[in-house]
Scaffold this motif. Structure first.
Motif, PDB file in Angstrom:
ATOM      1  N   TYR A 217      -0.428  -1.076  -8.931  1.00 41.14           N
ATOM      2  CA  TYR A 217      -0.371  -2.267  -8.096  1.00 41.14           C
ATOM      3  C   TYR A 217      -0.715  -1.835  -6.674  1.00 41.14           C
ATOM      4  CZ  TYR A 217       1.212  -6.177  -5.413  1.00 41.14           C
ATOM      5  OH  TYR A 217       1.240  -7.220  -4.524  1.00 41.14           O
ATOM      6  N   LEU A 218      -1.746  -2.433  -6.119  1.00 48.84           N
ATOM      7  CA  LEU A 218      -2.276  -1.991  -4.824  1.00 48.84           C
ATOM      8  C   LEU A 218      -1.928  -2.985  -3.726  1.00 48.84           C
ATOM      9  CD1 LEU A 218      -4.124  -0.095  -3.164  1.00 48.84           C
ATOM     10  CD2 LEU A 218      -6.072  -1.446  -3.951  1.00 48.84           C
ATOM     11  N   SER A 219      -1.295  -2.474  -2.672  1.00 44.13           N
ATOM     12  CA  SER A 219      -0.954  -3.338  -1.542  1.00 44.13           C
ATOM     13  C   SER A 219      -1.561  -2.788  -0.264  1.00 44.13           C
ATOM     14  CB  SER A 219       0.566  -3.394  -1.384  1.00 44.13           C
ATOM     15  OG  SER A 219       0.903  -4.148  -0.230  1.00 44.13           O
ATOM     16  N   TRP A 220      -1.781  -3.676   0.703  1.00 37.66           N
ATOM     17  CA  TRP A 220      -2.049  -3.226   2.055  1.00 37.66           C
ATOM     18  C   TRP A 220      -0.749  -2.669   2.620  1.00 37.66           C
ATOM     19  CZ3 TRP A 220      -4.969  -8.230   3.961  1.00 37.66           C
ATOM     20  CH2 TRP A 220      -6.279  -8.196   3.462  1.00 37.66           C
ATOM     21  N   LEU A 221      -0.854  -2.009   3.764  1.00 33.37           N
ATOM     22  CA  LEU A 221       0.357  -1.518   4.415  1.00 33.37           C
ATOM     23  C   LEU A 221       1.128  -2.700   5.001  1.00 33.37           C
ATOM     24  CD1 LEU A 221       2.046   0.925   5.333  1.00 33.37           C
ATOM     25  CD2 LEU A 221       0.777   0.852   7.486  1.00 33.37           C
ATOM     26  N   GLU A 222       2.411  -2.762   4.688  1.00 31.28           N
ATOM     27  CA  GLU A 222       3.286  -3.785   5.257  1.00 31.28           C
ATOM     28  C   GLU A 222       4.506  -3.059   5.814  1.00 31.28           C
ATOM     29  OE1 GLU A 222       4.168  -6.837   2.391  1.00 31.28           O
ATOM     30  OE2 GLU A 222       2.060  -7.390   2.135  1.00 31.28           O
ATOM     31  N   ALA A 228       8.751  -2.161   0.309  1.00 24.56           N
ATOM     32  CA  ALA A 228       9.671  -1.650  -0.712  1.00 24.56           C
ATOM     33  C   ALA A 228      10.102  -2.783  -1.636  1.00 24.56           C
ATOM     34  CB  ALA A 228      10.889  -1.017  -0.039  1.00 24.56           C
ATOM     35  N   GLU A 229      10.353  -3.944  -1.027  1.00 25.01           N
ATOM     36  CA  GLU A 229      10.778  -5.109  -1.806  1.00 25.01           C
ATOM     37  C   GLU A 229       9.662  -5.540  -2.763  1.00 25.01           C
ATOM     38  OE1 GLU A 229      10.605  -9.316  -2.575  1.00 25.01           O
ATOM     39  OE2 GLU A 229       9.489  -8.472  -0.874  1.00 25.01           O
ATOM     40  N   LYS A 230       8.421  -5.532  -2.277  1.00 29.14           N
ATOM     41  CA  LYS A 230       7.274  -5.930  -3.100  1.00 29.14           C
ATOM     42  C   LYS A 230       7.069  -4.957  -4.265  1.00 29.14           C
ATOM     43  CE  LYS A 230       2.480  -7.055  -1.909  1.00 29.14           C
ATOM     44  NZ  LYS A 230       1.537  -6.940  -0.775  1.00 29.14           N
ATOM     45  N   PHE A 231       7.162  -3.672  -3.968  1.00 32.27           N
ATOM     46  CA  PHE A 231       6.986  -2.670  -5.023  1.00 32.27           C
ATOM     47  C   PHE A 231       8.084  -2.792  -6.079  1.00 32.27           C
ATOM     48  CE2 PHE A 231       4.427   0.702  -2.421  1.00 32.27           C
ATOM     49  CZ  PHE A 231       3.298  -0.090  -2.569  1.00 32.27           C
ATOM     50  N   THR A 329      -5.000  -5.332   8.600  1.00 27.71           N
ATOM     51  CA  THR A 329      -4.735  -5.149  10.025  1.00 27.71           C
ATOM     52  C   THR A 329      -3.720  -4.058  10.358  1.00 27.71           C
ATOM     53  OG1 THR A 329      -4.683  -6.474  12.042  1.00 27.71           O
ATOM     54  CG2 THR A 329      -2.895  -6.845  10.449  1.00 27.71           C
ATOM     55  N   ASN A 330      -2.861  -3.674   9.399  1.00 23.83           N
ATOM     56  CA  ASN A 330      -1.857  -2.640   9.695  1.00 23.83           C
ATOM     57  C   ASN A 330      -2.397  -1.255   9.352  1.00 23.83           C
ATOM     58  OD1 ASN A 330      -0.025  -4.657  10.361  1.00 23.83           O
ATOM     59  ND2 ASN A 330       0.732  -4.799   8.263  1.00 23.83           N
ATOM     60  N   GLY A 331      -2.183  -0.311  10.272  1.00 24.87           N
ATOM     61  CA  GLY A 331      -2.633   1.049   9.998  1.00 24.87           C
ATOM     62  C   GLY A 331      -1.703   2.071  10.620  1.00 24.87           C
TER      63      GLY A 331
END
Lengths: 388, 236
Positions: A217-222, A228-231, A329-331
């Motif tokens: 499951y691939l997410s952008w950086l949040e 953690a909640e999404k994962f 946008t987050n890096g």
């Protein structure tokens, strides 16, 4: 257990640094369709094209220890299947992560194209399945299926793809979006390995499809808590189906020998950003599509924006990357050690793989491969490789 | 060397096919071409995930080409047809203005000829003897008079050429399929007759393809070039 680390192949051109949007490498000039720069030697046609540059990046990333590269699929990018076929002959082990929306190809064609690429590359193809940000952009591609329906279609697409691939040549399916009768791959192609699937999408509908089909499951950086909640949510849903899923983060980084140098790079980029883009960046949703992932990112924007510092949302996390180039946008910004530690922190949150990127992708592939990756400890706690 | 890639209009989005073509055109310097097929019988089409009715197959190819041409040549392309739809599409920046792949179409029905007359760059015939082919070519040319650019004619042919006719006949006994069989001189003469009938593109095949590519290239093609060059000199 090791961490898989991919690089990004900038199939939409790139500037020569984060500091400025110009000059652009290759023949890409955002906002200026008429301009073409085919080479630096006088601007004339010197026989080189942008694929020669992409090949240099792929080789640099391969030599620097990246497992492969993500080939994005946006309206302005070159087409990833074609690019993979060109780069396959330029590399040895480098894997091609093809960003792909089910609306692009019918599943039988997709199965054949993928199996052929597997056969020609010794199994180096994998997918980043995206379902599409929706809105006008879907219609640009000629795709008018509604948001939640698109995830149902993605799930059905992957069912059919697997059926065609491994159904022994007599796969039949009558579904909502796809119908096939007695479908299958030629034997010589069917024995190729089915590609690994990295799955993107933040909505509930996406998580359901991911749980059923994805390897990663691939997410952008949040922000950490949110990620953690999404994962854990996607891992929980997958476990309910009796499956296991790994998680991955796609993130841009600016890594330098010192933290000051890294922030100076970002600061210069912010100063040179398009003022209209900066003005439009403050607060509120920035997208006309129905992407939940994009909304999750834009919801974090500050109401006032006077300095690049206003966009630091966590230590070493800057949320203004879309001001420097398109995409998420987050890096991560910091010295080599800090960037490695941030990646390790993400591993602790549940990440098993990364797709990293930095501009310019050629030089930064070497820098990140040489300076940052050796410091990443991964899950074992020991550094992945010795430093130096 | 040019690359003639074959697929059916059921492959998926015409926009995506055009995008794939743009990248190949960019990096092969315009050597990429399309042979768009019908997908065969109803059963064959269904095994490819294509449930179009027989009557839809040809109109869908036309729409596919219309949309591909639209997004390749316009930055703001909108189209709503029976099989494809695009809103504000079209390629921008370096992806814009790539040449549409050269389009090869086949088929010997009146409908297929109509389609070729409208949208093909090359109509490819399957191997008919030269005298029969001339009648078919006339049918197609009658339709083509309305075109703004010329329709080129192609021929797909399997060949088995050897130094002598006897040798060719002996080898032909070992091969499945029905290639035209003859000596180098006979096959060269046949191809030259096709050229005289109007064929400008050959898609030749012979097994095994590696060795036979050399054989045909070394022994047949130079003779064809000599036969079709008015002065009799080798045009290669």
């Amino acid at each position: 257990m090791s961490i898989d680390i991919f690089w990004r192949i900038p199939t939409h051109g790139e500037p020569s640094s984060h500091r400025s949007r110009r000059p652009f490498r290759g023949d890409w000039f955002p906002g200026d369709d008429g301009q073409r720069q085919l080479g630096l030697a006088g601007g004339g046609d010197d026989g080189f094209s942008y694929i020669d540059y992409l090949a240099e990046i792929a080789r640099a990333a391969e030599i620097s220890g990246f497992q492969g590269g993500l080939l994005p699929s946006f309206p302005m990018t070159d087409e990833p299947w074609a690019i993979s076929s060109f780069l396959a002959r330029e590399t040895r082990t480098f894997r091609f992560m093809i960003a792909f929306q089910p609306g692009f190809l019918n599943p039988v064609t997709a199965a054949r194209m993928t199996a052929s690429l597997q056969r020609a590359t010794g199994g180096r193809a994998l997918y980043n399945i995206i379902t599409g940000g929706g809105g006008p952009q879907q219609l640009w591609w000629g795709d008018c299926v509604a948001h939640d329906d698109r995830y149902a279609r993605t799930a059905e697409f992957l069912d059919v793809l697997r059926g065609v691939w491994s159904g022994g040549g007599s796969y039949t399916h009558h579904g909502k979006f796809y119908r096939v009768e007695n479908a299958g791959l030629p034997e010589i192609l069917a024995k190729e390995s089915f590609p690994e699937i990295y799955f993107s999408g933040s909505s509930d509908a996406a998580l359901v499809s991911a749980a059923k089909h994805a390897d990663y499951y691939l997410s952008w950086l949040e922000p950490s808590v949110q990620l953690a909640e999404k994962f854990s949510r996607v891992k929980e849903r997958t476990a309910q189906l009796g499956r296991k899923i790994k998680c991955a983060v796609r993130v841009d980084i600016v890594a330098r020998a010192t933290e000051e140098e890294a922030w100076r790079e970002v600061s210069r980029g912010f100063e040179n950003a398009d003022p209209a883009l900066v003005a439009g960046f403050k607060g509120g949703p920035g997208s006309t599509g129905d992407s939940v992932g994009a909304a999750r990112q834009s919801g974090l924007r500050p109401r006032t924006l006077n300095s690049y510092r206003d966009l630091i949302i966590e230590p070493n996390v800057w949320s203004g990357f879309t001001l420097l180039r398109g995409g998420q946008t987050n890096g991560i910004v910091g010295n080599y050690q800090q960037v490695a530690e941030k990646l390790d922190q993400l591993v602790q949150l549940g990440a098993d793989a990364f797709i990293l990127a930095s501009t310019p992708h050629l030089e930064e592939a070497y820098r990140v491969g040489e300076e940052v990756l050796p410091l990443v400890r991964g899950k074992s706690g020991a550094a992945l490789r010795a430093v130096g | 060397m040019r690359l003639l890639t074959e697929f059916d209009a059921s492959r998926g989005s015409a926009v995506y096919a055009a995008k794939n073509a743009v990248s190949y055109q960019r990096y092969t310097r315009g050597r990429f071409a399309w042979q768009i097929g019908t997908g065969g019988t109803r059963e064959q089409r269904r095994s490819q995930g294509d449930f179009a009715e027989d009557a839809a197959v040809i109109p869908r190819i036309e729409e596919f080409i219309t949309v591909a041409r639209g997004v390749l040549t316009s930055g703001t392309y909108t189209f709503k047809g029976k099989y494809f739809e695009v809103l504000n599409g079209g390629f921008k920046g370096p992806l814009s203005n790539s040449p549409l792949p050269r389009i090869y179409l086949s088929g010997n029905t009146a409908e297929a000829y109509e389609l070729s007359a409208k949208v093909a760059d090359v109509h490819v015939f399957d191997g008919l003897p030269p005298d029969q082919l001339e009648a078919e070519i006339r049918k197609l040319e009658d339709l083509g008079e309305r075109r703004s650019h010329p329709l080129h004619l192609g021929l797909r042919l399997s060949v088995l050429a050897r130094e002598s006719e006897a040798e060719a006949r002996a080898d032909a006994a070992h091969f499945p399929g029905q290639p035209v069989v003859g000596s180098y001189a006979q096959i060269s003469g046949l191809l030259a007759d096709y050229v005289k009938a109007g064929i400008g593109s050959f898609i030749l095949a012979a097994s095994p393809h590696l060795e036979e590519a050399y054989r045909v290239g070394e022994h047949v093609l130079p003779a064809v070039r000599r036969l079709i060059t008015p002065s009799g000199r080798d045009a290669a």
